[in-house]
Enzyme design. Structure first.
Site, short mmCIF file in Angstrom:
data_model
loop_
_atom_site.label_atom_id
_atom_site.label_comp_id
_atom_site.label_asym_id
_atom_site.label_seq_id
_atom_site.Cartn_x
_atom_site.Cartn_y
_atom_site.Cartn_z
N PHE A 185 -21.23 -12.55 24.75
CA PHE A 185 -20.76 -11.32 24.11
C PHE A 185 -19.26 -11.35 23.79
CE2 PHE A 185 -24.49 -9.68 26.68
CZ PHE A 185 -25.39 -9.86 25.63
N ARG A 230 -23.40 -18.87 36.00
CA ARG A 230 -24.29 -18.05 36.82
C ARG A 230 -24.89 -18.90 37.93
NH1 ARG A 230 -30.09 -16.99 36.80
NH2 ARG A 230 -30.41 -15.07 37.95
N ILE A 257 -10.55 9.31 0.85
CA ILE A 257 -10.48 8.18 -0.09
C ILE A 257 -10.50 6.87 0.68
CG2 ILE A 257 -8.87 6.94 -1.63
CD1 ILE A 257 -9.95 9.22 -3.13
N ARG A 289 -18.76 -18.14 38.90
CA ARG A 289 -18.47 -16.70 38.83
C ARG A 289 -18.25 -16.15 40.25
NH1 ARG A 289 -24.03 -13.21 38.63
NH2 ARG A 289 -25.37 -14.81 39.53
N GLU A 328 -17.89 -3.82 24.81
CA GLU A 328 -17.08 -5.03 24.92
C GLU A 328 -15.87 -5.02 23.99
OE1 GLU A 328 -20.35 -5.03 24.16
OE2 GLU A 328 -21.29 -5.70 26.04
N ASP A 360 -32.98 -15.56 30.81
CA ASP A 360 -32.66 -14.56 29.78
C ASP A 360 -32.79 -15.13 28.37
OD1 ASP A 360 -32.37 -12.20 31.11
OD2 ASP A 360 -30.23 -12.44 31.49
N LEU A 363 -8.89 -2.81 10.75
CA LEU A 363 -9.08 -1.38 11.00
C LEU A 363 -9.84 -1.14 12.29
CD1 LEU A 363 -9.80 -0.34 7.32
CD2 LEU A 363 -7.85 0.41 8.71
N GLY A 372 -3.93 -3.89 11.41
CA GLY A 372 -4.36 -4.41 10.12
C GLY A 372 -5.88 -4.44 10.09
N HIS A 403 -29.02 -14.92 25.09
CA HIS A 403 -27.97 -14.76 26.09
C HIS A 403 -27.24 -16.07 26.42
CE1 HIS A 403 -29.57 -10.83 26.44
NE2 HIS A 403 -28.93 -10.53 27.57
N HIS A 458 -4.11 3.34 -3.41
CA HIS A 458 -4.28 2.77 -2.07
C HIS A 458 -3.47 1.49 -1.87
CE1 HIS A 458 -6.18 0.88 1.45
NE2 HIS A 458 -6.20 -0.21 0.70
N HIS A 478 0.83 -1.21 0.00
CA HIS A 478 0.00 0.00 0.00
C HIS A 478 0.86 1.25 0.00
CE1 HIS A 478 -2.34 -3.29 1.76
NE2 HIS A 478 -3.42 -2.68 1.30
N HIS A 496 -2.34 -0.96 7.10
CA HIS A 496 -2.00 -1.19 5.69
C HIS A 496 -0.88 -0.26 5.24
CE1 HIS A 496 -5.23 1.89 5.57
NE2 HIS A 496 -4.65 2.35 4.47
C1 LIG Z 1 -11.74 -4.53 9.69
C2 LIG Z 1 -11.15 -4.33 8.34
N1 LIG Z 1 -11.97 -4.33 7.27
C3 LIG Z 1 -11.47 -4.19 6.03
C4 LIG Z 1 -10.13 -4.07 5.83
C5 LIG Z 1 -9.56 -3.97 4.41
N2 LIG Z 1 -9.15 -2.58 4.18
C6 LIG Z 1 -7.87 -2.20 4.30
S1 LIG Z 1 -7.68 -0.54 4.13
C7 LIG Z 1 -9.33 -0.33 3.86
C8 LIG Z 1 -9.95 1.01 3.70
C9 LIG Z 1 -9.09 1.99 3.01
O1 LIG Z 1 -9.52 3.29 3.28
P1 LIG Z 1 -8.79 4.15 4.37
O2 LIG Z 1 -8.91 3.51 5.68
O3 LIG Z 1 -9.29 5.52 4.24
O4 LIG Z 1 -7.27 4.07 3.95
P2 LIG Z 1 -6.58 4.83 2.72
O5 LIG Z 1 -7.03 4.16 1.47
O6 LIG Z 1 -6.99 6.23 2.77
O7 LIG Z 1 -5.13 4.62 2.97
C10 LIG Z 1 -9.99 -1.55 3.89
C11 LIG Z 1 -11.45 -1.71 3.66
C12 LIG Z 1 -9.32 -4.07 6.97
N3 LIG Z 1 -8.00 -3.95 6.88
N4 LIG Z 1 -9.85 -4.18 8.21
MG LIG Z 2 -8.70 7.23 3.39
#
Ligand SMILES: Cc1ncc(C[n+]2csc(CCOP(=O)(O)OP(=O)(O)O)c2C)c(N)n1
Ligand SMILES: [Mg+2]
Length: 656
Positions: free
Chosen positions: A431, A514, A186, A351, A405, A463, A118, A116, A467, A258, A27, A67
């Site tokens: 959860f 529980r 972007i 618990r 959580e 519950d 996000l 990684g 649950h 990207h 990237h 990335h």
């Molecule tokens: C939870 C998760 N979902 C999807 C991805 C795949 N993924 C990597 S970067 C990205 C989005 C890119 O947009 P942005 O975060 O704005 O990064 P940019 O392109 O601006 O560097 C995605 C969907 C990931 N790494 N983690």
């Molecule tokens: Mg972006």
């Protein structure tokens, strides 16, 4: 001649572009877009020592947008982290290199956390900032006083976990936390507006953050904004307006930059545009020297800190906390607690036993920081000795995570990564689905994080099926390097706590009931029996015809079935299986002995069968739940789903 800051930022751009080109994968857009922000941060604000990547009072830098790993790898190389040679950059994304696709904690010196997925980095950073404030309150400014800086992308801020993380950070007024948002408009599919029209600044502000927007390519304005961030009494967001792939000849600003190599023509045109004449992986001397000088400057505070540590009368205590070993007094308190439980034989929910074990240890284990996602009274996670960790005095040891959580689990990862604290916190087992991505990262990173997961079966009763976990034990057991404990009584619960606390490189999930269950371990043992993962709890009266395997609250039911079978002339043994993963770590001979050679094998667990064939074989009988639970009192549900001693006897007899 001294290199200009712009040239220093271009160095990152070119390294990222060339490494991705070489790997034909990766990237380039993000590192190129954020090169200016990173240059200002790493040359003017960040406190770190390339010669001592794990210096305790360093600032934490979290690249949540993992990335953009080449951004971090370039910085590590340029500032003089010895392990990050140019050769490693050349081997970007190759097997065994220090430059894997996304940053991996424990693999690459200088990488503070694995990122990684996000959103995880951002939430992890919140935990680091909590740990910093707490240790600052415990040890004072002399020993602890640093910041946590995060680079987050649009994707980080779109993820649900970001909501939990920023509201928690805002509530706790984590003023040492700063997020630098790569506000490039972007994402992969194209313009951000395809999927987002929200106002991030307003959102962060509403959560209690101080916010600001700057031109992410203007070094002067960036420096002012970062300086401003260090003066706020709350966490800060700096929206850095950037162009993705900044510097690229034709792809600058395009989502096409990207996540793929730009191609030879684009790379050549970009070199020309930047006026960069050096070949790939060769750094002009003046630029290399300017970066190394920045690394040396960033490390200056360390020498003073070393002197303060040397002079401190808290030195031994501080270093012991960092080492993460349980104090001898805490281990002893737990042993005494186990001896008491053997004597007292309390019949209670596991618990409650967990709460009792914590009451015994926590007063002696000052590094333990507890919490719950708004289920404190149900999880039994708060012991009397604990006060709440909150602004402005962060000395307390109990975090009210709220109904968050996922962020709780990620924050605990951050605390464990930060060091000096041992995090544990509770929610319902069901959860764990909400925190699973963070649990997975804890397992991947090898962190001691302890999840207290109560209400572990249909035994929670009224519950109902929303649950009642059924597949969760199987799902968690599927995860590598996670110890899933399901103790059967007070003694096993305390033994499992001891194991969880000793496991410095493995997270733990404690599945706790529980409903009440009787005391089973009524004889003193010479060792921690749960450490074997599975053990024969009750032998057969003669050569066993039936082996019963059970966990948690179903062990008592299995013992009742054993009594019935024995009374009917069928020698039967019972094996308690508190932790599959630890059982798999035993010798083959031990495993064979515990599984035994009885012709009939039956497993009992109030959940799905998946995985149990390991113990009972394909032709073994399973007494559990094939689908979802139901809403009713617990006892009725055990009858309804046929998890009873009588049903076990029947299942065994059908196979005899
Ligand atoms: C939870 C998760 N979902 C999807 C991805 C795949 N993924 C990597 S970067 C990205 C989005 C890119 O947009 P942005 O975060 O704005 O990064 P940019 O392109 O601006 O560097 C995605 C969907 C990931 N790494 N983690
Ligand atoms: Mg972006």
């Amino acid at each position: 001649m001294r290199a200009a800051p712009k040239a220093m930022a271009d160095a990152i751009r070119v390294l990222a572009m060339d490494a991705v080109e070489q790997a034909n994968s990766g990237h380039p857009g993000m590192p190129m877009g954020m090169a200016d922000v990173a240059t200002v941060l790493w040359t003017k604000f960040l406190k770190y020592d390339p010669k001592k990547p794990d210096w305790a009072d360093r600032d934490r830098f979290v690249l949540s947008a993992g990335h953009g790993s080449m951004l971090l790898y370039s910085l590590l190389h340029l500032t003089g982290f010895k392990a990050m040679t140019m050769d490693e950059l050349r081997r970007f994304r190759q097997l065994g290199s220090l430059t894997p696709g996304h940053p991996e904690y424990g693999h690459t010196p200088g990488v503070e956390t694995t990122t990684g997925p996000l959103g995880q980095g951002l939430a992890t950073a919140v935990g680091m900032a909590i740990a910093e404030r707490h240790l600052n309150a415990r040890f004072g400014d002399d020993l602890v006083g640093h910041r946590t800086w995060v680079i987050a992308s649009d994707g980080d801020l779109m993820e649900g976990i970001s909501h939990e993380a920023i509201s928690l950070a805002g509530r706790l007024k984590l003023s040492r936390l700063a997020v630098l948002w790569d506000d490039n408009g972007i994402t992969i599919d194209g313009d951000l507006s395809l999927s987002e029209t929200g106002d991030q600044l307003a959102r962060f502000k509403a959560a209690g953050w101080a916010v600001k927007r700057v031109d992410g390519h203007d070094h002067g304005k960036l420096a002012s904004a970062m300086r401003w961030a260090t003066r706020q009494d709350r966490p800060t967001l700096i929206a850095c307006r950037t162009k993705i792939g900044k510097g690229l000849a034709t792809l600058e600003g395009s989502h096409d930059s990207h996540g793929k190599a730009a191609g030879a023509a684009e790379v050549a045109a970009t070199r020309a545009k930047l006026g960069w004449t050096a070949p790939p992986f060769v750094m002009p001397d003046d630029i290399a020297e300017a970066w190394l000088a920045a690394g040396r400057r960033a490390a200056r505070p360390r020498r003073k800190w070393d002197q303060r540590l040397k002079a401190s009368d808290r030195r031994a205590e501080f270093l012991a906390a960092l080492k993460g070993e349980l104090p001898a007094a805490a281990a002893k308190a737990l042993e005494e607690h186990i001896a008491r439980m053997v004597q007292d034989r309390p019949a209670d929910a596991t618990r409650a036993h967990s709460g009792a074990a914590l009451s015994a240890i926590v007063p002696y284990a000052e590094s333990m920081i507890g919490g719950s996602a708004d289920l404190t009274g149900s999880n039994n996670t708060r012991v009397k000795a604990m006060t709440v960790l909150d602004a402005p005095d962060y000395a307390g040891r109990y975090v009210n995570y709220g109904v968050r959580e996922h962020a709780m689990a990620a924050a605990m990862n951050g605390m464990a990564l930060h060091g000096g604290v041992i995090p544990y916190a509770g929610t319902f087992l069901i959860f764990s689905d909400y925190s699973r991505p963070a649990i997975r990262l804890a397992a991947l990173m090898g962190l001691r994080v302890i999840h207290v997961l109560t209400h572990d079966s249909i035994g929670l009763g009224e519950d109902g099926p929303t649950h009642q976990p059924v597949e969760h034990l199987a799902a968690l057991r599927a995860m590598p390097n996670l110890n899933v404990f399901r103790p059967a009584d007070a003694v096993e619960t305390a033994e499992c706590w001891a194991l969880a606390l000793q496991s410095q490189r493995t997270p733990s999930a404690m599945a706790l009931s529980r409903q009440k269950t009787p005391a089973l371990r009524t004889e003193p043992a010479k060792e921690n029996l749960c450490a074997h993962g599975a053990y024969e709890l009750s032998p057969a009266s003669a050569k066993a015809q039936v082996s019963l395997f059970a966990t948690g609250t179903e062990v008592a039911i299995a013992l009742n079935a054993q009594a019935l079978l024995e009374a009917g002339g069928v020698p039967t043994r019972v094996v308690s299986v508190p932790c599959w993963a630890l059982f798999e770590a035993q010798s083959a001979a031990y495993q064979r002995r515990v599984i035994g050679s009885a012709p009939v094998r039956v497993a009992v667990e109030a959940g799905v069968r998946m995985g149990w064939d390991r113990f009972i074989g394909e032709d073994g009988a399973f007494v559990g739940i094939p689908g979802f639970g139901a809403s009713a009192p617990a006892e009725q549900l055990y009858q309804h789903f046929g998890i009873t001693a009588e049903a076990i006897v029947e299942a065994a007899k059908a196979k005899l």
